[in-house]
Design a protein around this motif. Structure first.
Motif, PDB file in Angstrom:
ATOM      1  N   PRO A 171       0.733  -0.618  -0.228  1.00 59.67           N
ATOM      2  CA  PRO A 171      -0.212  -0.096   0.205  1.00 59.67           C
ATOM      3  C   PRO A 171       0.878   1.128   0.197  1.00 59.67           C
ATOM      4  O   PRO A 171       1.888   1.244   0.061  1.00 59.67           O
ATOM      5  CB  PRO A 171      -0.379  -0.261   1.660  1.00 59.67           C
ATOM      6  CG  PRO A 171      -1.257  -1.516   1.177  1.00 59.67           C
ATOM      7  CD  PRO A 171       0.143  -1.853   1.006  1.00 59.67           C
ATOM      8  N   ALA A 172       0.708   2.571  -0.769  1.00 53.43           N
ATOM      9  CA  ALA A 172       1.504   3.321  -1.545  1.00 53.43           C
ATOM     10  C   ALA A 172       1.447   4.418   0.514  1.00 53.43           C
ATOM     11  O   ALA A 172       2.334   4.877   0.211  1.00 53.43           O
ATOM     12  CB  ALA A 172       0.238   4.555  -1.897  1.00 53.43           C
ATOM     13  N   ASP A 173       0.218   4.004   1.565  1.00 50.49           N
ATOM     14  CA  ASP A 173       0.858   4.602   2.143  1.00 50.49           C
ATOM     15  C   ASP A 173       1.221   4.351   3.070  1.00 50.49           C
ATOM     16  O   ASP A 173       1.705   5.036   4.523  1.00 50.49           O
ATOM     17  CB  ASP A 173      -1.283   5.129   3.163  1.00 50.49           C
ATOM     18  CG  ASP A 173      -1.777   4.114   3.177  1.00 50.49           C
ATOM     19  OD1 ASP A 173      -1.475   2.806   2.848  1.00 50.49           O
ATOM     20  OD2 ASP A 173      -2.720   4.195   3.811  1.00 50.49           O
ATOM     21  N   ILE A 174       1.876   2.651   3.205  1.00 49.34           N
ATOM     22  CA  ILE A 174       2.103   2.097   4.812  1.00 49.34           C
ATOM     23  C   ILE A 174       4.254   2.150   3.990  1.00 49.34           C
ATOM     24  O   ILE A 174       5.478   1.874   4.506  1.00 49.34           O
ATOM     25  CB  ILE A 174       1.448   1.407   4.534  1.00 49.34           C
ATOM     26  CG1 ILE A 174       0.445   1.028   5.569  1.00 49.34           C
ATOM     27  CG2 ILE A 174       2.584  -0.089   5.200  1.00 49.34           C
ATOM     28  CD1 ILE A 174      -0.151  -0.402   5.455  1.00 49.34           C
ATOM     29  N   PRO A 176       6.350   4.371   2.687  1.00 49.77           N
ATOM     30  CA  PRO A 176       7.296   4.588   3.129  1.00 49.77           C
ATOM     31  C   PRO A 176       7.751   3.962   4.507  1.00 49.77           C
ATOM     32  O   PRO A 176       8.799   4.797   4.966  1.00 49.77           O
ATOM     33  CB  PRO A 176       6.904   6.232   3.560  1.00 49.77           C
ATOM     34  CG  PRO A 176       5.949   6.045   2.002  1.00 49.77           C
ATOM     35  CD  PRO A 176       5.412   4.649   2.579  1.00 49.77           C
ATOM     36  N   MET A 177       7.568   3.545   5.438  1.00 52.56           N
ATOM     37  CA  MET A 177       8.070   3.023   6.852  1.00 52.56           C
ATOM     38  C   MET A 177       8.458   1.666   6.884  1.00 52.56           C
ATOM     39  O   MET A 177       8.909   1.334   7.437  1.00 52.56           O
ATOM     40  CB  MET A 177       6.280   3.021   7.500  1.00 52.56           C
ATOM     41  CG  MET A 177       6.234   4.358   8.381  1.00 52.56           C
ATOM     42  SD  MET A 177       5.176   5.151   6.927  1.00 52.56           S
ATOM     43  CE  MET A 177       3.433   4.207   7.219  1.00 52.56           C
ATOM     44  N   VAL A 178       8.378   1.020   5.278  1.00 54.29           N
ATOM     45  CA  VAL A 178       8.630   0.045   5.141  1.00 54.29           C
ATOM     46  C   VAL A 178      10.705   0.030   4.705  1.00 54.29           C
ATOM     47  O   VAL A 178      10.836   0.487   4.237  1.00 54.29           O
ATOM     48  CB  VAL A 178       7.958  -0.498   3.968  1.00 54.29           C
ATOM     49  CG1 VAL A 178       9.232  -1.912   3.980  1.00 54.29           C
ATOM     50  CG2 VAL A 178       6.653  -1.206   4.785  1.00 54.29           C
ATOM     51  N   ASP A 364      -0.810   3.375  10.553  1.00 52.78           N
ATOM     52  CA  ASP A 364       0.401   3.688  11.613  1.00 52.78           C
ATOM     53  C   ASP A 364       1.252   2.132  12.044  1.00 52.78           C
ATOM     54  O   ASP A 364       1.962   2.609  13.361  1.00 52.78           O
ATOM     55  CB  ASP A 364      -0.392   4.543  12.272  1.00 52.78           C
ATOM     56  CG  ASP A 364      -2.064   3.431  13.681  1.00 52.78           C
ATOM     57  OD1 ASP A 364      -1.689   2.296  12.697  1.00 52.78           O
ATOM     58  OD2 ASP A 364      -2.760   3.668  14.172  1.00 52.78           O
ATOM     59  N   GLY A 365       0.755   1.063  11.912  1.00 51.23           N
ATOM     60  CA  GLY A 365       1.245   0.338  12.089  1.00 51.23           C
ATOM     61  C   GLY A 365       0.912  -0.521  13.824  1.00 51.23           C
ATOM     62  O   GLY A 365       2.233  -1.472  14.070  1.00 51.23           O
ATOM     63  N   ARG A 382       9.631  -2.256   9.784  1.00 54.44           N
ATOM     64  CA  ARG A 382       8.766  -1.188   8.844  1.00 54.44           C
ATOM     65  C   ARG A 382       9.733  -0.538  10.486  1.00 54.44           C
ATOM     66  O   ARG A 382      10.199  -0.597  11.472  1.00 54.44           O
ATOM     67  CB  ARG A 382       7.480  -1.009   9.836  1.00 54.44           C
ATOM     68  CG  ARG A 382       6.119  -2.421   8.497  1.00 54.44           C
ATOM     69  CD  ARG A 382       4.648  -1.844   9.419  1.00 54.44           C
ATOM     70  NE  ARG A 382       4.135  -0.156   9.201  1.00 54.44           N
ATOM     71  CZ  ARG A 382       3.458   0.087   8.894  1.00 54.44           C
ATOM     72  NH1 ARG A 382       2.394  -0.745   9.069  1.00 54.44           N
ATOM     73  NH2 ARG A 382       3.116   0.989   9.294  1.00 54.44           N
ATOM     74  N   SER A 383       9.969   0.407  10.251  1.00 56.53           N
ATOM     75  CA  SER A 383      10.977   1.682  10.760  1.00 56.53           C
ATOM     76  C   SER A 383       9.924   2.268  11.484  1.00 56.53           C
ATOM     77  O   SER A 383      10.721   3.076  13.077  1.00 56.53           O
ATOM     78  CB  SER A 383      11.057   3.169   9.993  1.00 56.53           C
ATOM     79  OG  SER A 383      10.083   3.504   9.431  1.00 56.53           O
ATOM     80  N   ASP A 384       8.733   2.514  12.117  1.00 60.45           N
ATOM     81  CA  ASP A 384       7.568   3.146  12.722  1.00 60.45           C
ATOM     82  C   ASP A 384       6.970   1.624  14.268  1.00 60.45           C
ATOM     83  O   ASP A 384       6.120   1.854  14.827  1.00 60.45           O
ATOM     84  CB  ASP A 384       6.224   3.801  12.167  1.00 60.45           C
ATOM     85  CG  ASP A 384       6.070   2.644  11.608  1.00 60.45           C
ATOM     86  OD1 ASP A 384       6.339   1.638  10.540  1.00 60.45           O
ATOM     87  OD2 ASP A 384       4.551   3.340  11.254  1.00 60.45           O
ATOM     88  N   VAL A 385       7.899   0.461  13.543  1.00 63.90           N
ATOM     89  CA  VAL A 385       7.460  -0.637  14.387  1.00 63.90           C
ATOM     90  C   VAL A 385       7.954  -1.114  15.771  1.00 63.90           C
ATOM     91  O   VAL A 385       9.014  -1.133  15.052  1.00 63.90           O
ATOM     92  CB  VAL A 385       6.697  -1.725  13.598  1.00 63.90           C
ATOM     93  CG1 VAL A 385       6.105  -3.169  14.287  1.00 63.90           C
ATOM     94  CG2 VAL A 385       5.258  -1.885  13.215  1.00 63.90           C
TER      95      VAL A 385
END
Length: 421
Positions: A171-174, A176-178, A364-365, A382-385
């Protein structure tokens, strides 16, 4: 179909620019009698024309950029949870083929969140999913919607992804955090990453007993090393094949351990030599990872074993006192990734995308669908997890996964392994 972002070409800018060039050419065709005045007029005309063309081109580029941004926004909006749910409610039951039982846990919370969608998960081994989907699709049957699978010595990428049987979806919104390589470089997004490593009995050893893979070939560990059978587990075979592919690393680790260059005994390189010396030192091959950990972890034993990093979470339920080693020279292991794919011609595409989003933890993870995958011994890229492990994924000392090299080399390593038994 997967959503792709298209960049609109600034066609209007190109047309205006061409028109400006024609105007400038016409202004240059003057009579000699008007030469002096024409020269000044041409310069002014050229400056004005060039400025107009530049301004128009810039406007066209801005419009193209805005259009591209709008397309991206539209794509993200179309794949939002709300939009997908609206479509998914009309599609019917979601079918999932998964190597991991964690998909069942994610499905339970998913159906509570989206009660109008039923999920059916079939737990199947990676190589069996590969064969099953191939036969089904070749027969014109497109049954599963989501595939959750580990690699099979590069066969998933070579035989399923490249021919388009499995489709990458992020998904495009997820995205960037991968973390890389799973954002742009890997064959797909992996919601959890494990690996095969050495485990030891924490009741017996007060500190890590192995620091170099070659330690296992020494008299200290003769007859005391267990492994799950790579002939029945592609992920274990991937570890040994990666040692063969990266034989220079294994040779350097040998020299660091023993202080001299490696001497080959009828083998092709240091990777094969390592396998041969393991067997010469009494390697014990068991059926699976749990069998290995049962053998070393239920009593005060000095034996060590190769098992799945994620199995450390089973200590309490199995009565084990085992711990994994996360830093071994030259490299600890090779990633064993749990990939998410959409199946080609998924009958319930919107529901499939919605379920993938759910398992990824949403934008938001923090979604409940991620919880079964974010466990001790597993890493979510994921950088945010926040990982539940003491060491972050980025700090793990792992070889890069090279699917093509494994695909081409694994059959030969498999034959070599059989000869050692």
């Amino acid at each position: 179909m997967l959503n792709r972002l298209h960049t609109n070409k600034p066609a209007k800018a190109a047309l205006v620019l061409a028109s400006a060039i024609l105007i400038l050419t016409a202004c240059g065709q003057t009579n000699d009698a008007d030469g002096a005045n024409a020269s000044g007029g041409n310069n002014a005309s050229a400056n004005a024309g060039g400025q107009a063309a530049n301004e128009t081109a810039a406007a066209g580029n801005d419009a193209a950029g805005n259009a591209g941004g709008n397309a991206a926004d539209a794509s993200a909006s179309a794949d939002s949870a709300d939009a997908l749910y609206a479509k998914a409610k009309e599609e019917g039951k979601l079918i999932v083929y998964s190597t991991s039982g964690r998909a069942n846990d994610a499905a339970e919370t998913f159906m509570k969140q989206y009660p109008e969608i039923k999920v059916e998960v079939s737990k199947v081994k990676s190589d069996e999913i590969l064969d099953k989907v191939t036969k089904e699709q070749d027969a014109g049957q497109f049954n599963p919607d989501v595939i959750i699978t580990k690699e099979v010595s590069g066969a998933v990428e070579e035989e399923m992804v490249k021919p388009g049987r499995y489709l990458k979806y992020l998904p495009a919104d997820i995205a960037p955090m991968v973390d890389e390589p799973y954002r742009t470089q890997a064959e797909a997004y992996a919601n959890y990453v494990e690996f095969r490593t050495i485990f030891y009995n924490a009741k017996h050893y007060a500190e890590v007993p192995v620091k170099n893979w070659w330690d296992l070939t020494t008299p200290e560990f003769k007859g005391k090393v267990y492994t799950a059978d790579p002939l029945s587990s592609p992920a274990f075979m991937d570890l040994f094949t990666t040692m063969v592919v990266n034989s220079d690393d294994m040779a350097a680790a040998y020299k660091e351990k023993f202080g001299k260059d490696i001497e080959l005994h009828g083998t092709e390189n240091a990777g094969y030599e390592y396998i041969q010396e393991l067997f010469d030192n009494g390697l014990i091959v068991l059926k699976g990872s749990d069998d290995v950990l049962d053998a070393i972890g239920k009593a005060d034993r000095d034996a060590v074993g190769l098992a799945v990093s994620g199995d450390v979470s089973k200590n309490e339920e199995n009565g084990w006192t085992i711990q994994p080693i996360y830093d071994i020279k030259p490299k600890t292991s090779v990633p064993d990734s749990g990939y998410f794919f959409l199946a080609n011609k998924a009958p319930h595409e919107a529901a499939a995308k919605l379920f993938v989003r759910w398992m990824m933890g949403e934008t938001d993870g923090k979604g409940a669908g991620l919880d079964p995958f974010n466990q001790v011994g597993s890493w979510v890229p994921r950088s945010d997890v926040q990982t539940k492990n003491d060491i972050p994924y980025e700090s793990l000392n792992l070889w890069a996964f090279d699917g093509e090299a494994l695909y081409n080399t694994a059959p030969k390593v498999r034959d070599f392994w059989i000869k050692q038994k």
